[in-house]
Design a protein around this motif. Structure first.
Motif, PDB file in Angstrom:
ATOM      1  N   ASP A  59      83.593   1.065  57.517  1.00  0.00           N
ATOM      2  CA  ASP A  59      84.209   2.088  56.658  1.00  0.00           C
ATOM      3  C   ASP A  59      83.548   3.444  56.865  1.00  0.00           C
ATOM      4  N   ALA A  63      85.310   6.650  58.412  1.00  0.00           N
ATOM      5  CA  ALA A  63      85.372   7.846  57.556  1.00  0.00           C
ATOM      6  C   ALA A  63      84.845   9.073  58.291  1.00  0.00           C
ATOM      7  N   TYR A 127      95.667   6.321  56.103  1.00  0.00           N
ATOM      8  CA  TYR A 127      95.151   7.658  56.381  1.00  0.00           C
ATOM      9  C   TYR A 127      96.244   8.547  56.969  1.00  0.00           C
TER      10      TYR A 127
END
Length: 199
Positions: A59, A63, A127
């Motif tokens: 993650d 990110a 996203y």
């Protein structure tokens, strides 16, 4: 204890880099903490100081890509119709000409490709959809059934392309795509979401 030099990567950065290197070599589900520590040159204590498990590291690594303004701007720019299509094509060619941007696209392709996972691909899809909806000023919870189908179709197609980016997005094919009607077609498809607004 000496402070790390400004140019030296932090432990999380080293582990994120190790994650991407390993994802090139093996499927996500096979990456272990031992793999990460071996590849990064750090020990298990360093890993557990920053992360609980591999998904948490993944993650964080993903990110870091999403936080790069160039990547977000590229995804947003392609669907904007505030410029003519020739200007959009030139923007696309300039974008993929930068090695650091290509590295980010390469990493996104690892998420969507055969070494990724359903969870990672779903995160990437969310996203992309989030950027599109933001650019179009649309609220996902208020989309009608037709808009939801278009959004699913377009975002699944984007993931399919990213998953095969190594073979599909060669310098020659990017040049060809930039000069073709494909960018305009994709832009029109995504922008058609605006036409389905309920009044």
């Amino acid at each position: 204890m000496a402070r790390p030099k400004a140019t030296e990567r932090t432990a999380p950065e080293k582990m994120q880099e190790a994650f991407w290197t390993l994802l090139e070599r093996k499927p996500y589900v096979q990456i272990t903490i031992s793999d990460i520590t071996r590849e990064s040159g750090l020990n298990r204590s360093a890993f557990y100081y920053h992360y609980t498990n591999i998904p948490e590291l993944a993650d964080d690594a993903i990110a870091a890509i999403y936080e790069q303004p160039d990547v977000t701007a590229f995804i947003a720019h392609i669907i904007r119709q505030d410029e003519n299509i020739d200007a959009l094509r030139e923007y696309a060619l300039r974008f993929v000409d930068a090695p650091e941007r290509l590295a980010s696209i390469r990493r996104l392709s690892l998420i969507a490709g055969p070494h990724g996972s359903t969870g990672l691909a779903s995160q990437l899809k969310s996203y992309v959809v989030g950027i599109w909806l933001s650019v179009l000023s649309l609220d996902e919870s208020r989309l009608n059934p037709g808009q939801r189908i278009v959004l699913e179709y377009a975002s699944s197609g984007m993931l399919g392309i990213l998953g095969k980016a190594q073979t599909l997005l060669t310098p020659d094919s990017i040049e060809w795509l930039a000069r073709s009607a494909v960018p305009d077609t994709i832009s029109q498809l995504i922008n058609s979401l605006k036409d389905g607004r309920e009044h």
